[in-house]
Each structure stands twice: as structure tokens, then as C-alpha cells.
Design an enzyme around this catalytic site. Structure first.
Site, PDB file in Angstrom:
ATOM      1  N   ALA A  56      -9.318  14.409   3.039  1.00  0.00           N
ATOM      2  CA  ALA A  56      -8.692  14.543   4.357  1.00  0.00           C
ATOM      3  C   ALA A  56      -7.331  15.197   4.142  1.00  0.00           C
ATOM      4  O   ALA A  56      -6.528  14.708   3.346  1.00  0.00           O
ATOM      5  CB  ALA A  56      -8.541  13.182   5.019  1.00  0.00           C
ATOM      6  N   VAL A  82      -6.539  12.353  -0.482  1.00  0.00           N
ATOM      7  CA  VAL A  82      -5.583  13.127   0.314  1.00  0.00           C
ATOM      8  C   VAL A  82      -5.554  14.560  -0.196  1.00  0.00           C
ATOM      9  O   VAL A  82      -5.410  14.806  -1.392  1.00  0.00           O
ATOM     10  CB  VAL A  82      -4.174  12.509   0.228  1.00  0.00           C
ATOM     11  CG1 VAL A  82      -3.163  13.366   1.002  1.00  0.00           C
ATOM     12  CG2 VAL A  82      -4.189  11.086   0.762  1.00  0.00           C
ATOM     13  N   LYS A  83      -5.688  15.486   0.719  1.00  0.00           N
ATOM     14  CA  LYS A  83      -5.732  16.907   0.367  1.00  0.00           C
ATOM     15  C   LYS A  83      -4.376  17.534   0.663  1.00  0.00           C
ATOM     16  O   LYS A  83      -3.851  17.417   1.774  1.00  0.00           O
ATOM     17  CB  LYS A  83      -6.833  17.596   1.180  1.00  0.00           C
ATOM     18  CG  LYS A  83      -7.351  18.902   0.617  1.00  0.00           C
ATOM     19  CD  LYS A  83      -8.585  19.318   1.422  1.00  0.00           C
ATOM     20  CE  LYS A  83      -9.188  20.614   0.930  1.00  0.00           C
ATOM     21  NZ  LYS A  83     -10.315  21.025   1.787  1.00  0.00           N
ATOM     22  N   LEU A  84      -3.803  18.212  -0.340  1.00  0.00           N
ATOM     23  CA  LEU A  84      -2.476  18.825  -0.207  1.00  0.00           C
ATOM     24  C   LEU A  84      -2.526  20.269  -0.699  1.00  0.00           C
ATOM     25  O   LEU A  84      -3.300  20.588  -1.611  1.00  0.00           O
ATOM     26  CB  LEU A  84      -1.445  18.049  -1.030  1.00  0.00           C
ATOM     27  CG  LEU A  84      -1.191  16.590  -0.647  1.00  0.00           C
ATOM     28  CD1 LEU A  84      -0.229  15.947  -1.648  1.00  0.00           C
ATOM     29  CD2 LEU A  84      -0.631  16.492   0.762  1.00  0.00           C
TER      30      LEU A  84
END
Length: 217
Positions: A56, A82-84
Site C-alpha cells: 500500500a 508500506v510502499k515508498l
């Protein structure tokens, strides 16, 4: 190689997960927008459907806000990753989340040096965009091989998640290059099962079986 679906279509994800071959899911802001549904609702539903990692993506551009968004996204479910983005701010936030035990998928990677930095920042996954490299005349498969070599040289545990997959050939290239995972659109996932000789052979076997007049059940 792990196979992830790059999708927010929860019905399609659920149907394909029944194959037992779906190891995770990736999403991005564009896919969320396409779904027309609230992001947290979509991610939560996917996490209930698939036991593996579900990426996400944060949408902030500064590290402080990325950290805050990352915490909120990680609270959705235990399997959220967590996508960064692969920027200085993104990797700063990645390092902070990684120190807290929150898994991060660093996205929009286009060079082996970028991938090295992501690994040093503690990323759980690195997402090289091989299709977009092919679009500009580069060879996305070469990037996967370079990242594999760098990670093996230094014992980095970051998993290579081949992204921007456009076709079966991209999946094959990712597997040959030693990618740990590939995230693919549902249509390409279905294409993995297909080969004209498989279909031709099955038709022949079924025709011959019909001639015997027998039944297994």
C-alpha cells in the site's frame, strides 16, 4: 519465484487466489483511483483475501509525512507492506520504518545503484520497473541481473520484486535473472498458463479418451 498480482480488483484477486499460486498483491495510487473505492477499504479487503504481502503506497513527498502515512497504512493489517518512492526522502522514511520493524517496498527503481541504496535503507522489497525501461530503449532484464549481482555480492536481504511487467516474456526474464518476486497484471497471470502445444495436446488426449467410451467417475 513469488508471483504477486498488481491490482485493486478485489473480485479478480479473490478468483485468482483460488489457484493457490498468488503469493501477494501490489497496489499504487493509480490502481486505487481506478477502483473508485476508498483506499483503506480496498487494502483491508485484499489483506483478508491474500495472506502474503500487500503493498500500500504512501503519497507524501517528505520523509516526516511518509513516516506518518506509513504508520497508518501498516495499521490496516499485519501483512501490509508500506510502499515508498526511491527518492532521498523516501529512503529516509524507509530507514525509519525499517528500524521499527515495518516492511517497506521501495518502488520506481531504475538503476542498480538506486537498488543498493534501498537495501542499505532496510527495504524489504525493491521494485525495478522493467517495462518502463524497455519503453525507453533500455533492457529491463539487464537491470534485474545487475541488482541480483549487487545484492549477492554484499548479502543484502532485500527481495527483488520485478515490476512494470507487460507480458509473459517479462516474467520469464525476471525468473531467469533471479528475481525473488514479480508483480503482474491479472491478464498476464492468466497468460502464464497458456501454450498452444499444451492446448493442442489436451484436445488430442480428450478426443482419444472419448473414443474409449470410458468414465473415471
Amino acid at each position: 519465484m513469488q508471483l504477486f498480482l498488481d491490482s485493486t480488483d478485489t473480485a479478480e484477486i479473490a478468483a485468482l487466489a483460488e489457484t493457490g499460486l498468488v503469493d501477494g498483491v501490489t497496489t499504487n495510487p493509480s490502481l486505487i483511483a481506478k477502483s473508485g473505492r476508498p483506499m483503506f477499504e480496498v487494502i483491508a479487503e485484499i489483506c483478508r483475501t491474500v495472506e502474503g504481502p500487500v503493498s500500500a503506497e504512501a503519497v507524501a513527498t517528505d520523509a516526516k509525512t511518509m513516516l506518518a502515512e506509513g504508520h497508518k497504512l501498516a495499521d490496516i493489517a499485519p501483512n501490509v507492506v508500506v510502499k515508498l518512492p526511491l527518492t532521498k526522502e523516501g529512503l529516509t522514511a524507509c530507514a525509519g520504518l525499517a528500524r521499527e520493524g515495518i516492511r517497506v517496498n521501495v518502488t520506481l527503481c531504475f538503476s542498480a545503484v538506486q537498488a543498493m541504496l534501498a537495501a542499505k535503507a532496510g527495504a524489504a522489497f525493491i521494485s525495478p520497473f522493467i517495462g518502463r525501461l524497455d519503453d525507453v530503449g533500455a533492457d529491463g532484464a539487464d537491470l534485474l541481473s545487475e541488482i541480483r549481482a549487487v545484492y549477492d555480492n554484499y548479502g543484502f536481504e532485500t527481495e527483488i520484486l520485478a515490476a512494470s511487467i507487460r507480458n509473459v516474456a517479462h516474467v520469464r526474464a525476471a525468473a531467469l535473472a533471479g528475481s525473488d518476486c514479480a508483480t503482474i497484471p491479472p491478464a498476464v497471470f492468466l497468460d502464464l498458463f497458456k501454450h498452444p502445444l499444451t492446448e493442442k495436446g489436451l484436445d488430442l488426449f480428450l478426443a482419444d479418451w472419448a473414443k474409449t467410451g470410458q468414465s473415471i467417475l
